[in-house]
Design an enzyme around this catalytic site. Sequence first.
Site, short mmCIF file in Angstrom:
data_model
loop_
_atom_site.label_atom_id
_atom_site.label_comp_id
_atom_site.label_asym_id
_atom_site.label_seq_id
_atom_site.Cartn_x
_atom_site.Cartn_y
_atom_site.Cartn_z
N LYS A 49 0.83 -1.21 0.00
CA LYS A 49 0.00 0.00 0.00
C LYS A 49 0.87 1.26 0.00
O LYS A 49 1.93 1.29 0.64
CB LYS A 49 -0.89 -0.03 1.25
CG LYS A 49 -1.66 1.22 1.54
CD LYS A 49 -2.86 1.42 0.64
CE LYS A 49 -3.54 2.77 0.93
NZ LYS A 49 -4.57 3.09 -0.03
N LEU A 78 -5.68 7.75 1.65
CA LEU A 78 -4.34 7.21 1.89
C LEU A 78 -4.21 6.50 3.25
O LEU A 78 -3.17 6.61 3.90
CB LEU A 78 -3.32 8.33 1.81
CG LEU A 78 -2.61 8.49 0.49
CD1 LEU A 78 -1.76 9.75 0.49
CD2 LEU A 78 -1.72 7.28 0.19
N CYS A 133 -1.89 10.39 -6.37
CA CYS A 133 -2.99 10.11 -5.44
C CYS A 133 -4.00 11.24 -5.51
O CYS A 133 -3.67 12.38 -5.18
CB CYS A 133 -2.47 9.94 -4.02
SG CYS A 133 -3.84 9.69 -2.88
N LYS A 167 4.37 6.15 -10.15
CA LYS A 167 2.97 5.80 -10.45
C LYS A 167 2.30 7.04 -10.98
O LYS A 167 2.20 8.07 -10.29
CB LYS A 167 2.27 5.29 -9.20
CG LYS A 167 0.80 4.98 -9.43
CD LYS A 167 0.48 3.55 -9.18
CE LYS A 167 -0.99 3.25 -9.27
NZ LYS A 167 -1.39 2.24 -8.31
N ASN A 196 -2.89 5.31 -12.55
CA ASN A 196 -3.65 5.35 -11.31
C ASN A 196 -5.12 5.61 -11.66
O ASN A 196 -5.48 5.82 -12.82
CB ASN A 196 -3.10 6.48 -10.42
CG ASN A 196 -3.36 6.22 -8.94
OD1 ASN A 196 -4.37 5.63 -8.56
ND2 ASN A 196 -2.45 6.67 -8.09
N SER A 197 -5.95 5.63 -10.63
CA SER A 197 -7.38 5.87 -10.87
C SER A 197 -7.59 7.25 -11.51
O SER A 197 -6.73 8.13 -11.43
CB SER A 197 -8.15 5.76 -9.56
OG SER A 197 -7.49 6.44 -8.54
N GLY A 224 -11.21 0.51 -12.00
CA GLY A 224 -11.82 -0.66 -12.63
C GLY A 224 -11.86 -0.58 -14.14
O GLY A 224 -11.04 0.09 -14.78
N GLY A 253 -8.20 -1.72 -15.49
CA GLY A 253 -9.14 -2.57 -16.20
C GLY A 253 -8.59 -3.91 -16.64
O GLY A 253 -9.16 -4.57 -17.51
N GLY A 274 -6.12 -4.38 -10.05
CA GLY A 274 -6.76 -3.71 -8.92
C GLY A 274 -8.17 -4.23 -8.70
O GLY A 274 -8.42 -5.11 -7.89
#
Length: 314
Positions: A49, A78, A133, A167, A196-197, A224, A253, A274
């Site tokens: 993490k 976080l 993040c 990242k 990242n997202s 996702g 994904g 993920g």
Amino acid sequence: MKDKKITTATTVAGVKFDSCVCNASGVKCTTLEELREIGRSDSCAIVMKSSTMEEIHWDDGPRSYYLGEHGMVQSNGLQNLGYETYVAFSKKLIKYGKPIIASVAGSSIDANVTMVTAYQKSTVDLIEVNISCPNIPGKSQVGYDSKQTEELLFALLNLGCKPMGLKLPPYFDPAHWDSMSELILRYNISFITCINSIGNVLVIDPWERRTVIKPKKGYAGLCGEWLEYIANANIRAFYDRLEGKVSIFGVGGVKDGISAFTKILAGADALQVGNAFRQGDHKIFSTIDQQLEGMLEFHGFSSIQEAKGQLLYI
Ligand code: DHB
């Protein structure tokens, strides 16, 4: 005639991986028990993490919201056990015999320097610096600001010999791929993890007439399957610009052998999973890896190295 031997073994920043599918930071990798489960699984590495200087824990919520099996939004703020705990965990994870990857998400340059220095002296194999993040109130993502990114990379130069990566957030404009690639090459970054997202999306419950996430007035990171094509574009854009000098983890994904294979074609060296791990179990790594092997065989490739980047244009 004997069948050609097919392998999904790969190399990221000079570190060897027995296969090419592992967990993505953020998903079921915060506690020692979760990390041990990844160690026992067929994940080709153990990604921890994202860590901060001190432990972070929030009691408010909701902080995550599922969008069916396809993905979710989350703003976990976080939450983690603090970097010193992950340095200690990394020793306990050696016995699983696979690369260990630290993730660093400091709130300042000094914090990132302190943590990277500590991980450089630890038993981790790779250090992923998270500059993407999206879930900290009032903070812009470092990765969306090339001045902040450059100051950080300058401060992180020469802290040790372990390969360091970034990242990255999703970018949507070629100018950003150009400027970020230039920095990645200039500061000898060894690998990138993209993506990242997608930061700051807003899911609205129409029946309750309200947001579904408590912090940040409901703004949250989208995870996702929604990420798949944005991730593919980012992997390809960086593959095209980084002159084969920088390894790429593809994330976003990845749920089966086909979504994994297309990321290898785009230019990824390895994949991180993920949402499909969050919503499934530890068997997902070997399932995807075996299906990926089938895709390699179908196209006549015998290795990830052979298939990497081999996207065709119509
Ligand atoms: C969190 C989310 C992220 O996308 C990330 O990179 C790090 C942390 C979080 O919400 O905890």
